[in-house]
Enzyme design. Structure first.
Site, PDB file in Angstrom:
ATOM      1  N   HIS A 129      11.618  -4.898   6.668  1.00 34.73           N
ATOM      2  CA  HIS A 129      11.232  -5.688   5.494  1.00 34.73           C
ATOM      3  C   HIS A 129      12.429  -6.449   4.933  1.00 34.73           C
ATOM      4  CE1 HIS A 129       8.515  -6.601   2.135  1.00 34.73           C
ATOM      5  NE2 HIS A 129       9.591  -6.542   1.376  1.00 34.73           N
ATOM      6  N   HIS A 165       0.817  -1.206   0.000  1.00 38.84           N
ATOM      7  CA  HIS A 165       0.000   0.000   0.000  1.00 38.84           C
ATOM      8  C   HIS A 165       0.857   1.264   0.000  1.00 38.84           C
ATOM      9  CE1 HIS A 165      -4.002  -1.902   1.596  1.00 38.84           C
ATOM     10  NE2 HIS A 165      -3.672  -2.297   0.389  1.00 38.84           N
ATOM     11  N   HIS A 225      -3.041   1.509  -8.880  1.00 36.11           N
ATOM     12  CA  HIS A 225      -3.416   1.932 -10.232  1.00 36.11           C
ATOM     13  C   HIS A 225      -4.717   2.752 -10.229  1.00 36.11           C
ATOM     14  CE1 HIS A 225      -0.666  -1.344 -11.375  1.00 36.11           C
ATOM     15  NE2 HIS A 225      -0.650  -0.848 -12.596  1.00 36.11           N
TER      16      HIS A 225
END
Length: 657
Positions: A347, A188, A193
Site C-alpha cells: 500500500h 475493510h 461503524h
C-alpha cells in the site's frame, strides 16, 4: 490553492463559521483553537517555518521532486502537531497493565485479533470497539440538528453531483481496476461503524424523484454511550474493526473469529476449498464467504482475499520448512505478522504512488518505508539511523503516538469515500491469449454472486480475472461518476440504498466539517466564491451555488473535494490528501510491530526477508505463474498492464480497456 500560513509553535485559532480566514478577529464568530499535541524539535520548527515561507511563493507540488518530498515531510509534522484529537476525555479509557493485564505472553510477539496489546502501556488503544478519533477539535465536529442534517437535501446533492450524467463513465486512465479493489480491501481492514437498527433516518424525496421505492430511509450510525458531557454535543462512534494494519479483513477482529477461521490447522494455514486447479475461500450454507470481513462483497474482494489467504499459506510453508518443531500457533502468528506487513508495504510503496503519481510522492512514499537512503542501502546495511524516519524510514524508527492515543478518525473515513472508482461493468479476458471472454455487470458479481465469473463450463481462472482487473480502468474520483448500481443498491440485510446519499449523510451525522471549515482547520486557503472553489469552472460553480443556496459554507466536504482542481498526477483532491499524508504514516508510526520491533527477532529471518524482498508483482506471480510474463515489464501493478494482442483487438467502451 496555496497554503495559508499557520502558527508552527503555539495555538492556532480559526473561525468555525466564516468562509474567510481573515474573519477570525470577528468577536461575534465562534473561535476554534487548534492546540498542538506536542512540541516539535527546533530543527522541525525551522523546517516548518521555512517551507511555509517558501510555499507563499511556490506550492509544494511545483517544487523539484526531492525538495517537494522534504516539504511534505515537514508538513506532516505540523499535521501531527495540530490535527490529531482523541475522542475520549479521559486517557484511562485506553487501559493499563493493571486493568488489562497481558495474561498470555504469546501476544508479546504476535498480533491479538481484538487489536489489544499493540501498545503494552495502553493495551486497549486501537482495539475493536474503541472510538474513532478526530482530525479536528471535537467542538468543531458537533452533532448536527435535524435541519442541518438534511440541508441541502442529501438526495438532491446525490442526484446532481454523484449520478453519472446520461450514464457516462469517466475513467481514471492512469490506474487499473485492481487499484480500486485494493483500497476497498484495505479499508475493510481499518474501519466499520455500528448502525442503530432501532431507528431510521428518513430522507425527503421530491415529487419528480426517480427513486424506485416509496420512501428512502437508512439506519443511522449508532453512537457510543455517553461517558462525558462532551459526548452530548459531539457523540463518539465505535470502530467495529481494529484500527491497526493487522489484516483483520482476512483474520477477523476478534480472537474467537480468528480461531473459527483457522479451523485448527496444524501448520497454521487458512482453509481453502479446491475446485479443479483453483482454490476458493470456504462458504457457509447460505453462500456467505468465511473470512474476517465479508460485508460489501464482490468479485474484487473475492480475488484479493483469496490471494492473501494463499500468501498466508505460502508463508506458513516457508516457516514450517525452517522451523519443523514449531506449533501451528507459532507458525500462524508469524505468518500473519509477515502477511500484514507485506500488505502495508504494498500500500505504501506501490498503491499510493499509483494513485498519487507526482514526483514528490514517488520519493516520499518510498522514503516512508526505506528512508531517503533508499531500498538498496537499507537492505545492505540495515537502518543507517536508529530513530529518524526521514533518513531510514518509518519501519524500525520507534513507535510514537504524538501526544494523542492512536485511532483512525472520522475524517479519515470521510476522505476514503471513493465509490466513483467502481465501473458499471467489467470486461473479462483470458490471461494467456488475451481474448475477450465476457462482459459482466458489476452488480452481478456482488455478495453471494461474487464467484459468477468463475462459474459455468467456460468459467474464468483467477489468473484470467486478475489480468482483466489489470487492464480495465476504474472510475475517476470526481463529480458525477458514481455507478448507477451503487445508487440503487440492494443489500442482503434488506436495505435499498443510494450510496451517494449515504455518503453525504454519514459525513453530516458524524460531525465531519463542511468543505470550507475542513480546509481552514488544515490551514489550507479557503475559497470565497464558488468559482474560486472550482478553479474557474463557471458551469460547475453555478450548479453548486444553486444547489447550496449561494452559501459556500454549506458545501459538503465530499462534494467540495470532488469539485476542486486536482494537482497534476493526483487521483484525488489536495483537501483529502492532507488527511491522507497524516493518517497513512500514522498507521505505520503508531504500530509496535512495524515502527517498533521491526527486526528478524520479531518476524524471523525468513519472514523479515519475505517482506523486504516481496511486492505485489511477486505475490501475483507466486500464486498465478501465468501472469509473470505479462507483469515482467510492469513498473507498478496498480497502473494499467500491458495488453495481450487479443485484448488490444477488443473494442470496449464502458471499461475503456
Amino acid at each position: 490553492m496555496p497554503n495559508s500560513l499557520s502558527k508552527p509553535n503555539g495555538t492556532a485559532s480559526f473561525s468555525s463559521t466564516s468562509s474567510n480566514p481573515d474573519d477570525t478577529k470577528d468577536n461575534n464568530k465562534k473561535q476554534v483553537e487548534l492546540v498542538p499535541s506536542f512540541t516539535p524539535t527546533l530543527l522541525e520548527r525551522l523546517g516548518i517555518t521555512s517551507f511555509h515561507l517558501l510555499n507563499k511563493l511556490i506550492p509544494w507540488y511545483k517544487l523539484p521532486g526531492i525538495i517537494g518530498a522534504f516539504n511534505l515531510a515537514f508538513l506532516r509534522i505540523e499535521l501531527r502537531q495540530y490535527n490529531l484529537h482523541d475522542a475520549y476525555s479521559a486517557p484511562t479509557v485506553q487501559g493499563s497493565s493493571v486493568t488489562d493485564p497481558l495474561e498470555d505472553r504469546r501476544f508479546l510477539g504476535a498480533r491479538h485479533s481484538d487489536g489489544k496489546f499493540n501498545d503494552l502501556k495502553q493495551p486497549k488503544m486501537g482495539c475493536t470497539g474503541m472510538r474513532f478519533g478526530r482530525n479536528f477539535p471535537r467542538e468543531a465536529c458537533g452533532k448536527p440538528t435535524e435541519e442541518e442534517l438534511m440541508t441541502p437535501n442529501p438526495r438532491m446533492i446525490s442526484e446532481r453531483f454523484m449520478a453519472r450524467k446520461e450514464g457516462k463513465f469517466i475513467p481514471a486512465t492512469t490506474l487499473n481496476l485492481l487499484a480500486a479493489a485494493w483500497i476497498q480491501f484495505q479499508t475493510h481492514d481499518w474501519f466499520f461503524h455500528d448502525q442503530d437498527t432501532n431507528k431510521k433516518l428518513d430522507v425527503p424525496l421530491s415529487k419528480d424523484d426517480q427513486w424506485l421505492e416509496e420512501h428512502m430511509s437508512l439506519f443511522p450510525t449508532k453512537p457510543d454511550e455517553i461517558l462525558d458531557s462532551s459526548d452530548i454535543k459531539c457523540p463518539g462512534y465505535k470502530n467495529r474493526n481494529t484500527a491497526w494494519w493487522d489484516g483483520s479483513q482476512i483474520y477477523g477482529s476478534s480472537e474467537s473469529i480468528t480461531q473459527k477461521l483457522r479451523n485448527h490447522d496444524p501448520d497454521g494455514k487458512l482453509p481453502l476449498d479446491s475446485r479443479g486447479r483453483e482454490q476458493f475461500l470456504p462458504r457457509d450454507e447460505q453462500g456467505n464467504v468465511l473470512t474476517g470481513f465479508n460485508d460489501n462483497w464482490w468479485v474484487g474482494m473475492e480475488i484479493l482475499h483469496t490471494l492473501f489467504a494463499l500468501e498466508h499459506n505460502a508463508i506458513c510453508d516457508a516457516l514450517r520448512q525452517e522451523y519443523p518443531d514449531w506449533s501451528g500457533d507459532q507458525i500462524f502468528d508469524k505468518a500473519r505478522l509477515v502477511n500484514c506487513a507485506l500488505m502495508a508495504k504494498i500500500h505504501t510503496v506501490e498503491w499510493t504512488p499509483a494513485i498519487l503519481a507526482h514526483p514528490a510522492l514517488q520519493i516520499g512514499m518510498a522514503a516512508n518505508w526505506w528512508g531517503i537512503v533508499g531500498e538498496k542501502l537499507t537492505k545492505i546495511a540495515g537502518r543507517i539511523s536508529k530513530t529518524s524516519e526521514i533518513i531510514s524510514g518509518i519501519p524500525g524508527s520507534g513507535a510514537e503516538q504524538d501526544g494523542t492515543p492512536y485511532s483512525l478518525t472520522e475524517e479519515f473515513v470521510s476522505v476514503y469515500r471513493m465509490h466513483s472508482l467502481m465501473p458499471e461493468t467489467i470486461a473479462f479476458f483470458s490471461a494467456t491469449t488475451g481474448h475477450h471472454a465476457a462482459t459482466i455487470p458489476v452488480v452481478d458479481t456482488t455478495f453471494t454472486k461474487s464467484q459468477a465469473p468463475f462459474d459455468g463450463p467456460n468459467g474464468l481462472s483467477f489468473a484470467d480475472v486478475f489480468y482483466s482487473f489489470g487492464i480495465n480502468h476504474p472510475g475517476a474520483i470526481t463529480n458525477n461518476n458514481y455507478p448507477n448500481f451503487l445508487r440503487n443498491l440492494r443489500t442482503p440485510d434488506g436495505q435499498v440504498r443510494d450510496l451517494g446519499t449515504v455518503d453525504i449523510l454519514r459525513d453530516r451525522e458524524r460531525g465531519v466539517p463542511r468543505y470550507c471549515e475542513f480546509r481552514r482547520m488544515l490551514r489550507l486557503s479557503v475559497p470565497k466564491t464558488f468559482e474560486e472553489l472550482t478553479g474557474g469552472n463557471k458551469a460547475l460553480a453555478a450548479e453548486l451555488a444553486e444547489a447550496y443556496n449561494n452559501d459556500i459554507s454549506l458545501v459538503d466536504a465530499l462534494v467540495g473535494s470532488h469539485s476542486e482542481p486536482v494537482i497534476p498526477g493526483f487521483g484525488f483532491s489536495e483537501t483529502a490528501f492532507r488527511i491522507f499524508i497524516l493518517m497513512a504514516s500514522r498507521r505505520l508510526k503508531s504500530d509496535r510491530f512495524i515502527a517498533g520491533e521491526w527486526n528478524e527477532k520479531m518476524y524471523t529471518k525468513v519472514g523479515f526477508k519475505w517482506v523486504q524482498d516481496s511486492g505485489m508483482k511477486d505475490v501475483l506471480g507466486r500464486h498465478f505463474p501465468e501472469l509473470r510474463e505479462t507483469l515482467r515489464e510492469s513498473k507498478n501493478v496498480f497502473a494499467p498492464w500491458e495488453m495481450k494482442m487479443g485484448s488490444k483487438e477488443y473494442n470496449g467502451v464502458e471499461t475503456s480497456v
